[in-house]
Design a protein around this motif. Structure first.
Motif, short mmCIF file in Angstrom:
data_model
loop_
_atom_site.label_atom_id
_atom_site.label_comp_id
_atom_site.label_asym_id
_atom_site.label_seq_id
_atom_site.Cartn_x
_atom_site.Cartn_y
_atom_site.Cartn_z
N LEU A 138 55.88 25.21 28.90
CA LEU A 138 54.45 24.97 28.91
C LEU A 138 53.79 25.61 30.13
O LEU A 138 52.76 26.27 30.03
N GLY A 139 54.40 25.42 31.30
CA GLY A 139 53.84 26.00 32.52
C GLY A 139 53.77 27.52 32.45
O GLY A 139 52.79 28.14 32.88
N ALA A 140 54.83 28.12 31.88
CA ALA A 140 54.86 29.58 31.78
C ALA A 140 53.78 30.09 30.82
O ALA A 140 53.14 31.11 31.09
N VAL A 141 53.57 29.36 29.73
CA VAL A 141 52.52 29.76 28.78
C VAL A 141 51.15 29.68 29.44
O VAL A 141 50.33 30.60 29.32
N ILE A 142 50.90 28.58 30.16
CA ILE A 142 49.61 28.43 30.85
C ILE A 142 49.42 29.54 31.87
O ILE A 142 48.34 30.15 31.97
N GLU A 143 50.47 29.82 32.63
CA GLU A 143 50.37 30.85 33.67
C GLU A 143 50.06 32.21 33.07
O GLU A 143 49.27 32.99 33.63
N LYS A 144 50.62 32.51 31.94
CA LYS A 144 50.33 33.78 31.26
C LYS A 144 48.86 33.86 30.84
O LYS A 144 48.20 34.89 31.01
N PHE A 145 48.35 32.75 30.30
CA PHE A 145 46.98 32.77 29.77
C PHE A 145 45.92 32.84 30.87
O PHE A 145 44.82 33.29 30.63
N VAL A 146 46.25 32.36 32.07
CA VAL A 146 45.27 32.44 33.17
C VAL A 146 45.55 33.63 34.08
O VAL A 146 45.02 33.72 35.19
N SER A 147 46.38 34.55 33.61
CA SER A 147 46.71 35.75 34.39
C SER A 147 45.45 36.54 34.76
O SER A 147 44.52 36.67 33.94
N PRO A 148 45.39 37.09 35.97
CA PRO A 148 44.24 37.92 36.37
C PRO A 148 44.20 39.26 35.63
O PRO A 148 43.23 40.01 35.77
N ASN A 149 45.21 39.54 34.84
CA ASN A 149 45.25 40.82 34.10
C ASN A 149 44.56 40.75 32.75
O ASN A 149 44.53 41.74 32.02
N ILE A 150 44.04 39.58 32.41
CA ILE A 150 43.36 39.44 31.12
C ILE A 150 42.10 38.60 31.33
O ILE A 150 42.11 37.63 32.10
N ASN A 151 41.03 38.98 30.67
CA ASN A 151 39.77 38.25 30.79
C ASN A 151 39.29 37.82 29.41
O ASN A 151 38.92 38.66 28.59
N LEU A 152 39.31 36.52 29.16
CA LEU A 152 38.80 35.99 27.90
C LEU A 152 37.45 35.30 28.10
O LEU A 152 37.00 34.54 27.25
N SER A 153 36.80 35.61 29.22
CA SER A 153 35.53 34.99 29.54
C SER A 153 34.36 35.82 29.01
O SER A 153 34.50 37.01 28.72
N THR A 154 33.22 35.17 28.90
CA THR A 154 31.99 35.88 28.51
C THR A 154 31.35 36.58 29.70
O THR A 154 30.32 37.24 29.55
N GLU A 155 31.95 36.43 30.89
CA GLU A 155 31.47 37.10 32.09
C GLU A 155 32.50 38.11 32.57
O GLU A 155 33.71 37.86 32.47
N PRO A 156 32.08 39.25 33.12
CA PRO A 156 33.04 40.25 33.60
C PRO A 156 33.74 39.78 34.87
O PRO A 156 33.21 38.96 35.63
N VAL A 157 34.94 40.31 35.09
CA VAL A 157 35.67 40.06 36.33
C VAL A 157 35.40 41.24 37.26
O VAL A 157 35.59 42.41 36.87
N LEU A 158 34.95 40.94 38.48
CA LEU A 158 34.58 42.00 39.44
C LEU A 158 35.67 42.17 40.48
O LEU A 158 36.39 41.23 40.82
N ASP A 159 35.77 43.40 41.03
CA ASP A 159 36.71 43.64 42.12
C ASP A 159 36.03 43.39 43.46
O ASP A 159 34.89 42.91 43.52
N ASP A 160 36.67 43.76 44.55
CA ASP A 160 36.12 43.50 45.88
C ASP A 160 34.84 44.27 46.15
O ASP A 160 34.03 43.88 47.00
N GLN A 161 34.62 45.36 45.45
CA GLN A 161 33.39 46.15 45.61
C GLN A 161 32.32 45.77 44.59
O GLN A 161 31.35 46.50 44.40
N ASP A 162 32.53 44.66 43.91
CA ASP A 162 31.60 44.18 42.88
C ASP A 162 31.48 45.14 41.70
O ASP A 162 30.48 45.12 40.98
N ASP A 163 32.49 45.95 41.54
CA ASP A 163 32.55 46.77 40.33
C ASP A 163 33.31 46.01 39.24
O ASP A 163 34.14 45.13 39.54
#
Length: 708
Positions: A138-163
């Protein structure tokens, strides 16, 4: 969202199954975890920006002793749903002890609002928690789904330069991802042909077909869009996007209300989640769960636009039983009043209920608005021609066409769908035909309009590009005759099915051998008195063969009257079946003699003029079931049934008549009839040239062999 990013997200989620669930679940069960977790993560990501504000509001409400907190918390969350637990999904990945993780995860799930609880219930996701805890995944499944390599949000993920590092995922794109995951799971499970989802290129074509012909008639206001077999809701969301786009192009302000019904709990849950994510709690309530056929979720609602890809080739016996059985169905969607029939039944065979979804939509059309209703629905070929005249399928086609609601049918290429390669057709039905279309039906052959895929997706090996979709819709809008477009009068597809009868002709063999044989049959039927009566009649007539069964019956009746015997139907049938024999040279057997003036001779109706006992009478003959035949006469046949009967039947059988009580009107549509292109045969010159070439070649081989 571009295709590359779409494929990347699907591959990432699919990889979670391979990385975490292998050896714990068989591949066919991966979906039981992956689909609900994808929904949960999507909801979680949407709620993340307002999580702290929601928890603050919950504390205030708890301190104030407020019990019903859902509405207030949803308002703070800015969504039609909320989660009041102290956790986000990412908070749970660091739990070291499995039992603590289990308790916190259950508390997290319990924190969702009631509308999300229904989604989790339909997924039966809580049933999987113990399995995942015991396997320590269960922990491994959760960790995969919240990975920073995937975005399932309606908002974009920005980098340090706000790109933008990872783009936002809108609801439409999320729906595409869900459908692709389900397609892959279906492929793994070898789902039936009818258990498939509609590819987005077909959905977009259907949306164009639904809206483009009436784009100029769209006005400011509210429109209701319905799908009675909505699956994951992809057709509804695509329709919404297209309708909103056309309204904007015409400078119109519209609101769109989506309605759907789905029987599969898993896909229903996905649709429900999609509607919640749109931000409308009421919109989510417009998705009904259960069978559209036996438990209609919107029995009193009428819609402006209706699009569907119902299951075809699938039994509906369970629904049939719930509706009361075929003979007792009284549902006004399927039993209507048409022409002079108040009990006009449009109920197909129990092995395939696809046309019932179309009948369901017909009952939901708006008849008192300027726009009326438009229906766009996918069917397989059987909807075009199955069902004889008077049967449910034919009756439905007749009902649609005679009401002048069938606008067009488009034949699609084979292998357009993921899990089936069969031929499919798009029906376009409307109760507001354009004036130039009235009384006409357009058939479009789009079977050759396709673009091959670089890689097959299950059975799907081709697609509709935007250019091809435009070509098909242009053909529909143009309403012109061409090699791919044919226009016909409504009656072109109708026909009369008539039953042609011929008279029964019997001779009676009264030879001793035949009478002895008949006596044995009478003995078996415990009616030796009849055998004795026949023997007496035979002795009186002094003939072995009588070719006029009517004369024989008269003698038999007289003999029976003298002895006080009766001749019920059972005895008459025994004589016809075991004593008399069919003889085409014998006299016709009279069924009834009509009194003078009570009937007029009309051979077409089975009433003939005859001289009996020197009197001119009108007689009705018994029919010979073995000579019975049926004929199909096109409604457009010049001269109608009468002319056809005169030319094609009486010419060959002058004693025939029509049993008008059995005449039925049927409708069927054959694309092959109108679009078939015979293979071009090779010319004789080409064949001769090939034969001479072969002859020369074999002669050379023979010389080589002999010479060698």
């Amino acid at each position: 969202m571009d295709q590359r990013l779409h494929n990347q997200i699907v591959s990432f989620i699919w990889g979670i199954a391979d990385d975490c669930l292998r050896d714990v679940y068989v591949r066919g069960k991966y979906r039981d975890v992956i689909l609900p977790m994808t929904v949960i993560r999507r909801l979680d990501a949407v709620l993340e920006p307002t999580k702290e504000a929601v928890l603050e509001m919950k504390t205030k409400l708890d301190n104030a002793g407020v019990l019903n907190q859902t509405a207030a918390l949803c308002n703070v969350a800015g969504q039609a749903f909320c989660n009041s637990s102290p956790f986000m999904l990412k908070d749970l990945k660091s739990r070291a002890k499995q039992q603590q993780l289990k308790a916190d995860f259950i508390a997290y799930l319990d924190g969702f609002s009631p509308n999300v609880q229904e989604i989790l219930e339909k997924f039966k996701f809580r049933n999987q928690i113990d399995t995942m805890i015991e396997a320590d995944i269960l922990g491994a499944v959760i960790e995969k789904f919240v990975s920073p390599n995937i975005n399932l949000s309606t908002e974009p993920v920005l980098d340090d330069q706000d790109d933008i590092k990872l783009p936002a995922l809108d609801n439409h794109s999320m729906g595409v991802i869900f459908e692709e995951l389900i397609r892959k799971f279906n492929e793994e499970n070898n789902e039936e042909a009818g258990e498939h989802f509609t590819p987005r290129d077909v959905v977009e074509l259907m949306a164009d077909i639904a809206f483009l012909p009436v784009a100029d008639n769209i006005t400011n206001g509210s429109y209701l869009v319905y799908d009675g077999a909505c699956g994951t809701g992809g057709m509804l969301t695509s329709a919404e996007v297209r309708l909103q786009q056309l309204a904007s192009e015409h400078n119109k302000e519209i609101s769109i209300n989506l309605y759907g019904q789905e029987i599969n709990p898993e896909t229903y849950a996905i649709t429900k989640a999609d509607m919640l994510l749109k931000g409308g709690g009421l919109q989510a309530d417009n998705v009904a769960y259960g069978s559209t056929l036996s438990n209609d979720g919107f029995p009193t609602t009428n819609f402006d636009f209706m699009l569907s890809n119902p299951p075809y080739g699938k039994s509906w016996k369970t629904d049939l039983e719930r509706l009361g059985g075929k003979g007792d169905i009284a549902d006004s969607r399927f039993v209507v009043s048409h022409q002079d029939e108040t009990d006009y039944r449009m109920i197909p065979r129990s092995s395939d209920g696809q046309l019932l979804f179309l009948a369901n939509k017909l009952s939901k059309m708006k008849h008192h608005t300027e726009l009326g209703s438009r229906i766009v629905e996918v069917h397989n070929g059987s909807s075009l021609f199955t069902g004889d005249a008077g049967q449910g399928e034919s009756n439905l086609r007749r009902y649609i066409i005679e009401n002048d609601w069938l606008e067009a049918i488009i034949a699609l290429p084979e292998n357009m769908f993921y899990n089936t390669g069969i031929a499919t057709y798009i029906w376009i039905v409307t109760n507001r035909k354009a004036p130039h279309r009235r009384g006409k039906v357009q058939l479009i052959d789009a079977t050759g309009m396709k673009s091959p895929l670089r890689k097959n997706l299950g059975n799907k090996n081709c697609e509709f590009t935007p250019e091809i979709r435009r070509e098909i819709t242009d053909s529909l809008l143009a309403f012109e005759q061409s090699e791919q477009s044919k226009i016909f009068d409504n009656k072109e597809f109708g026909y009369w099915k008539m039953t042609v009868e011929r008279p029964l002709r019997l001779r009676v063999d009264l030879s001793r051998a035949n009478l002895d044989k008949f006596a044995k049959e009478c003995s078996a039927q415990q009616d030796l008195a009849l055998a004795d009566l026949l023997a007496a009649v035979a002795e009186q007539l002094h003939v072995e063969t009588i070719t006029d069964f009517n004369t024989f019956l008269a003698e038999l009746s007289n003999a029976a009257a003298r002895t006080g015997a009766k001749m019920p139907a059972k005895r008459m049938n025994l004589i016809k079946n075991h004593l008399a024999q069919v003889d085409e040279t014998a006299e016709k057997v009279i069924k009834k003699i009509h009194k003078p003036g009570k009937a007029e001779a009309n051979p077409r109706h089975g009433l003939f003029e005859a001289i009996i006992d020197s009197k001119r009478c009108v007689v009705e003959y018994e029919s010979d079931a073995n000579l019975r035949d049926t004929e199909q006469i096109p409604l457009l046949h010049k001269g109608g049934v009468g002319k056809f009967f005169e030319d094609e039947v009486l010419t060959f059988a002058s004693d025939a008549w029509i049993d008008e009580s059995k005449t039925q009107i049927g409708y069927e549509i054959s694309f092959t009839k109108y679009f078939y292109k015979p293979i071009q045969l090779r010319s004789l010159e080409e064949i001769k040239a090939d034969l001479k070439a072969l002859e020369a070649e074999t002669e050379g081989l023979l010389h080589e062999i002999i010479g060698g």
